[in-house]
Every structure is written in C-alpha cells, then in structure tokens.
Design a protein around this motif. Structure first.
Motif, PDB file in Angstrom:
ATOM      1  N   ILE A 101      27.799  24.884 -55.059  1.00 27.89           N
ATOM      2  CA  ILE A 101      26.360  25.133 -55.124  1.00 27.89           C
ATOM      3  C   ILE A 101      25.857  24.912 -53.694  1.00 27.89           C
ATOM      4  CG2 ILE A 101      24.152  24.340 -56.070  1.00 27.89           C
ATOM      5  CD1 ILE A 101      25.678  23.427 -58.576  1.00 27.89           C
ATOM      6  N   ASN A 102      25.194  25.909 -53.130  1.00 29.49           N
ATOM      7  CA  ASN A 102      24.746  25.811 -51.737  1.00 29.49           C
ATOM      8  C   ASN A 102      23.425  25.054 -51.663  1.00 29.49           C
ATOM      9  OD1 ASN A 102      26.997  27.373 -51.087  1.00 29.49           O
ATOM     10  ND2 ASN A 102      25.861  29.257 -51.546  1.00 29.49           N
ATOM     11  N   VAL A 103      23.352  24.138 -50.701  1.00 28.82           N
ATOM     12  CA  VAL A 103      22.144  23.303 -50.593  1.00 28.82           C
ATOM     13  C   VAL A 103      21.521  23.474 -49.211  1.00 28.82           C
ATOM     14  CG1 VAL A 103      23.114  21.630 -52.209  1.00 28.82           C
ATOM     15  CG2 VAL A 103      23.339  21.221 -49.780  1.00 28.82           C
ATOM     16  N   GLU A 104      20.187  23.337 -49.187  1.00 36.88           N
ATOM     17  CA  GLU A 104      19.442  23.349 -47.917  1.00 36.88           C
ATOM     18  C   GLU A 104      18.405  22.251 -48.029  1.00 36.88           C
ATOM     19  OE1 GLU A 104      17.801  27.245 -47.149  1.00 36.88           O
ATOM     20  OE2 GLU A 104      19.811  28.139 -47.207  1.00 36.88           O
ATOM     21  N   GLY A 105      18.640  21.134 -47.350  1.00 39.05           N
ATOM     22  CA  GLY A 105      17.703  20.007 -47.434  1.00 39.05           C
ATOM     23  C   GLY A 105      17.636  19.487 -48.846  1.00 39.05           C
ATOM     24  N   SER A 106      16.430  19.486 -49.431  1.00 37.36           N
ATOM     25  CA  SER A 106      16.277  18.919 -50.770  1.00 37.36           C
ATOM     26  C   SER A 106      16.240  20.007 -51.840  1.00 37.36           C
ATOM     27  CB  SER A 106      14.989  18.095 -50.828  1.00 37.36           C
ATOM     28  OG  SER A 106      13.908  18.962 -50.566  1.00 37.36           O
ATOM     29  N   ARG A 107      16.737  21.206 -51.482  1.00 39.34           N
ATOM     30  CA  ARG A 107      16.763  22.294 -52.467  1.00 39.34           C
ATOM     31  C   ARG A 107      18.127  22.975 -52.495  1.00 39.34           C
ATOM     32  NH1 ARG A 107      12.079  23.748 -54.652  1.00 39.34           N
ATOM     33  NH2 ARG A 107      12.582  25.946 -54.961  1.00 39.34           N
ATOM     34  N   VAL A 108      18.418  23.630 -53.603  1.00 40.32           N
ATOM     35  CA  VAL A 108      19.617  24.465 -53.624  1.00 40.32           C
ATOM     36  C   VAL A 108      19.174  25.903 -53.355  1.00 40.32           C
ATOM     37  CG1 VAL A 108      20.862  22.947 -55.207  1.00 40.32           C
ATOM     38  CG2 VAL A 108      19.552  24.853 -56.149  1.00 40.32           C
ATOM     39  N   SER A 109      20.085  26.671 -52.734  1.00 43.23           N
ATOM     40  CA  SER A 109      19.687  28.030 -52.355  1.00 43.23           C
ATOM     41  C   SER A 109      20.513  29.084 -53.082  1.00 43.23           C
ATOM     42  CB  SER A 109      19.853  28.210 -50.842  1.00 43.23           C
ATOM     43  OG  SER A 109      21.202  27.928 -50.489  1.00 43.23           O
TER      44      SER A 109
END
Ligand SMILES: Cc1cc2nc3c(=O)[nH]c(=O)nc-3n(C[C@H](O)[C@H](O)[C@H](O)COP(=O)(O)OP(=O)(O)OC[C@H]3O[C@@H](n4cnc5c(N)ncnc54)[C@H](O)[C@@H]3O)c2cc1C
Length: 503
Positions: free
Chosen positions: A248-256
C-alpha cells in the motif's frame, strides 16, 4: 472518490457494494481466482464442498446487507432452517440432538443429567441477554474514542454480560455432567476460541443457534458470496481477480494507492483493506512498530480440513451437522491447541454432510463430507510436522466414523482434498495461519480490537474478521457496514439514505 478494496472476502464484497451504492468508483483487487476468501467452494467430480463456513447464523444481518445494496435477501437465498441443528456425539457412544423442540430436548437432557432441562432454560435466557446487549451496545456500533467504550454506563453491562467470567466456568455452573458442559461450550470453536479462555458472554452462541436458528442456504454457503458479488458488480464494482497487492503506497499521513505484485501501481483516494489486518500491517505497510505489537496479540486456532467425496451412497449415520466431542479429555485437548499449538492427542471434530439438505452436493450414489479438526495456529516456537499431523487426524476421524457405523469409509473416499494452517497462511495470507483471525478475549474486543481506520493514514480503512467487531460471516458483514458508515461520516461525502436501509 476512487476507492480500492484489497480482498474479495465477504467483508470486501459487502464494503465495496455499499460504497458503490453511495456513488463511489470502486475496484476490488483479489489475490485468488474467485471471490469468497475463507468462504470458498470446491466443485470436483460431481462433489461440492463449502471450504470454510457451513453454519448460516443471524439471517437478519444478511438481510440488512442485501437491503443496503437495494435487494431482498429472499430473492437471492433460499434458506432452510435445520432442526436438529446438529448431533453432538460423546466419547462414551451417547449423543445429544440439539433441537428447538423443547419436549424432545427435555427428554434427552434429563436422560443425561436429571434436572438439566431447567438449567438449560436458564442458560438460554442468559444467552439471550448476552446476545441482545452485545448487538445493541457493543457489536453493532463503532467506537472511535476510548470514552465511548469505557463509558460508565457500559461497565455494568460488561458485568451483566459476564465479560470477565470464563465460558467453561460459567457452563459448569449450570451443568454437572461433563458431556453437557462440552455440548454447551464447544461452540466457541466456531470462533477459534477455547471455552477456558473465551468470556462467558459467548453463551450468546448457544442462544443464537437454538433460539434464532441455524440455517442453510440451498446451494450452500457460497450462495451469499456469489449473489452479493453479483449485486455489487451490478452496482458498478469492478472485481479484478489474480491481482495480489504487494504494497500500500503512503505519502505522509495518507495512502495514495497500491503497488501490485507485477510492479504496476494503481492510485486511489481511499483504500479499504479486507485482507487479514495483522498481515496488512506486517506485509503491505511501512514498518512502524505496529506489526510486532500485533504479532504479540492472541490469535484464534487453526483447522485441518478434509473434503471427502464418497462413493457407495450416503452415510445414514450422519446428519447435516455433526460434532464429535472428546469430552473425556476436553480440557487437555484445548490446552494442546492453544498452549502447544498442535493437534490434540484425541481431537474433537466436526463433520458437515450437506447432501442431506441439498442433493446437488453429491452424485446420487455418493456423499460429500467436509471434516474440520481444530488445531493450533502456526507458531515458530512450536514447529509442527503438518503432514504427519494431517495423517494422524485423518486416521482418528476415519476410526471414529467407522466406529459409528460408516462402513469402509477409508476405502470409499473417491475424491480428497485437505487444507491446514500452512495453506491458510500461503493461500489466504491469514497471519499465523490462524483460521478465524485475531482472538476475541476481553482485551481484544470493542475499542480494544484493532480499529477499522488506520491510526496514522487517515484514508486507510479495514473491513474483515480481525478488526471490529470480529469473526464469522454475519459479524464480518457488520464490520463492512460499520467501516462504510465511518468512511461516509469521515470523508465528508453526503450519505444517500438508501445505504442504511434496514431489511
Ligand atoms: C474452516 C472455517 C470454518 C468457518 N465456519 C464458519 C461458519 O460456519 N459460520 C460463519 O459465519 N463463519 C465461519 N467461519 C468464519 C468466516 O469464514 C470468516 O469470518 C469470514 O469468511 C472472513 O471474511 P473476511 O472478508 O474477513 O476475510 P477473508 O475471507 O479471509 O477474505 C480476505 C480476502 O483477501 C484476499 N487477500 C489477501 N491478501 C491479499 C493481497 N495481498 N492482495 C489481494 N487480495 C488479498 C484473500 O485472498 C481473501 O480472498 C469459518 C472460517 C473457517 C476458516
């Protein structure tokens, strides 16, 4: 929103359908070739087997799901109530047919232990109380803050539900005969729990079976999976099979979005993980210490499963559901499963023989049996030779069934497939090969169970057996409902009223 759902188990299908009905673009990515996950089907040589669930309980929860997807359950499922619900066989050769016919049940119970019918009625009344309180106050709602769960109003309810008393202790306070203690506590094994560890709250299971009923959807337990997946597809959900997710790809406090096994990436505004929650933390998300905390939690048992297609006619000795109890070594058998994580010396087991209710499960001159032998989950501190244990379990089951009168069973097996803890891990990505997911002891239910939204990634949600409220088909349907309610409340999208229509 563009939503990705990882897994087409019943939790993933139901969550996807509800989200599509609320107007979202939903794609389900499933590792396997068909929907269902643990609730799959084998069709071979004229024999059919439900691979996992065989008991259809709490029909009203299924009906609510169909209604939320704009359909009527009766248009999709032909439910038959099974009575007796099952026959429990004891070690001394006696048996008990658990039936909702009270005069018949009274005669049987009194023959096993004088005075036990009156105790049974009190036990059922308690089970009903536990069932109602659990559904109204704990299982059927989200807990997004500790205050909601530890609300002073809830504490007396936990006492009333005997949440701190062990189920086995409680059963022994009603019944003296070890056979009846076993007959009214082994149902914990449906949730992969030991009655010596499970809270007495779970007397709700016996009420559910005898009070509400055990049903069988004609065609088998795969019918709810097939029909819900068809309905979800009709609502626009795209199901993509043989598409395992690697990350699962993450960016900061969200998944993208996600990366698939083949390296391709798919972006998403929101992800719902239906794959087993401890596996998702350990294998699909960046390491942040959570996976090792989850690793230390308690897990349910696993199972050795045999799918046998028999030639030479039906076995008349068997009902649709049959339980063979090792009631003379009851405590020891649970210790072997839950402490030593292996096969008990004399295992209890369950036999499903659905061709009695639905002849399409076997050729007219044959029978189709599914046997479930509870065993421990995988534990590196207790490595097991599963091939040898499977052979021992098979021998024990054959011997006991032949002893019952199922003649020449071993010779009559024309088709055979087996499944065990290593397959639960490899095929379904169930952490520790545990068949039912995280356990349901007091410290792992309600607010204390891993939450259905990730604490850090605000657009990553969970629906399935190892999040709130827990395991079992109807409870996972509730999980999907609660998760979608939470998504729709938190992701600032107007909620169409139809999503919460009741049956
Ligand atoms: C032997 C057995 C008997 C049972 N008996 C009963 C019963 O009689 N009655 C009852 O109500 N319940 C029963 N249960 C419990 C019930 O089957 C489960 O609680 C329920 O099916 C769990 O559904 P789920 O959606 O949470 O997970 P699953 O069914 O496990 O679905 C998760 C899905 O995610 C997929 N997946 C995993 N990893 C990935 C990945 N990386 N990428 C893509 N997809 C992935 C898996 O392939 C799977 O299809 C039984 C379970 C077992 C094992």
């Amino acid at each position: 929103m563009n939503i990705l759902v990882i897994g087409a188990g019943i939790g993933g299908i139901a969550a996807a359908g509800r989200l599509a009905r609320a107007g979202h673009t939903v794609t389900v990515l499933e590792k396997g070739a068909r929907p269902g996950g643990r609730a799959a089907v084998i069709e071979q040589e004229g024999f059919r087997f439900d691979t996992g669930p065989t008991l259809f309980l709490m029909p009203q929860v299924f009906a609510e799901t169909y209604a939320a997807l704009g359909e009527k359950m009766e248009d999709h499922l032909d439910l038959v109530r099974l009575d007796p619900t099952y026959r429990a066989h004891f070690s001394d050769g006696t048996h008990l047919d658990l039936t909702s016919s009270l005069p018949e049940l009274r005669a049987q119970l009194e023959a096993l232990e004088p005075g036990s019918f009156e105790a049974f009625l009190r036990f059922m009344a308690e089970g009903y109380r536990h069932y109602q309180i659990s559904l109204d106050k704990f299982v059927g709602r989200n807990f997004t803050s500790a205050w909601q769960y530890f609300d002073p109003q809830n504490l007396p309810l936990l006492i009333r539900m005997k949440a701190l008393v062990k189920h086995a202790t409680n059963t022994a306070s009603y019944f003296k005969d070890p056979r009846l203690q076993a007959a009214f506590s082994f149902q914990n094994m449906y949730l992969g729990l030991s009655p010596y560890d499970a809270p007495a709250t779970f007397s709700l299971l016996q009420y559910t079976e005898l009070g509400e009923g055990v049903f069988f959807p004609r065609g088998g337990l795969y019918r709810p999976i097939e029909t819900l997946a068809e309905i979800a597809a009709g609502l626009g959900v795209r199901f993509r099979y043989q598409m395992p997710v690697r990350r699962i790809n993450v960016e900061g406090s969200r998944v993208s979005g996600v990366t698939l096994e083949d390296g391709s990436r798919m972006s998403a505004d929101l992800v719902v993980a239906n794959a087993d929650l401890p596996y998702v933390y350990a294998r699909l998300l960046p390491e942040d210490g959570s996976a090792s905390k989850l690793e230390r939690k308690k897990y349910t048992s696993s199972a050795l499963l045999f799918y046998w297609g028999l030639k030479g006619g039906k076995a008349p000795e068997l009902l649709h559901h049959n339980v063979f109890l090792a009631d003379d070594e009851y405590r020891a058998s649970f210790d072997r499963i839950f402490d030593d994580h292996t096969l008990p010396d004399r295992p209890s087991f369950y036999v499903n023989a659905p061709a009695r209710s639905d002849p399409s499960f076997a050729p007219s001159d044959g029978d189709s049996l599914m046997v479930l032998v509870p065993v421990g989950h995988l534990d590196p501190r207790h490595p097991q030779d599963w091939t040898a244990l499977t052979a021992r379990a098979r021998e024990g089951v054959v011997k006991r069934l032949e002893g019952l009168g199922v003649k020449d069973l071993a010779k009559r097996i024309a088709f055979e497939e087996t499944m065990g803890p290593p397959e639960f891990l490899e095929r379904l990505n169930l952490a520790k090969g545990s068949a039912f997911g995280l356990s349901h002891n007091f410290l792992q239910v309600g607010y204390l169970r891993p939450h259905n939204r990730h604490p850090r990634y605000s657009n990553l949600y969970f629906a399935g057996a190892s999040t709130h409220p827990g395991t079992g088909l109807p409870i996972v349907l509730l999980s999907a409902k609660l998760t979608v309610e939470r998504i729709l409340a938190e992701q600032t999208v107007p909620i169409p009223r139809t999503v919460f229509a009741t049956a």
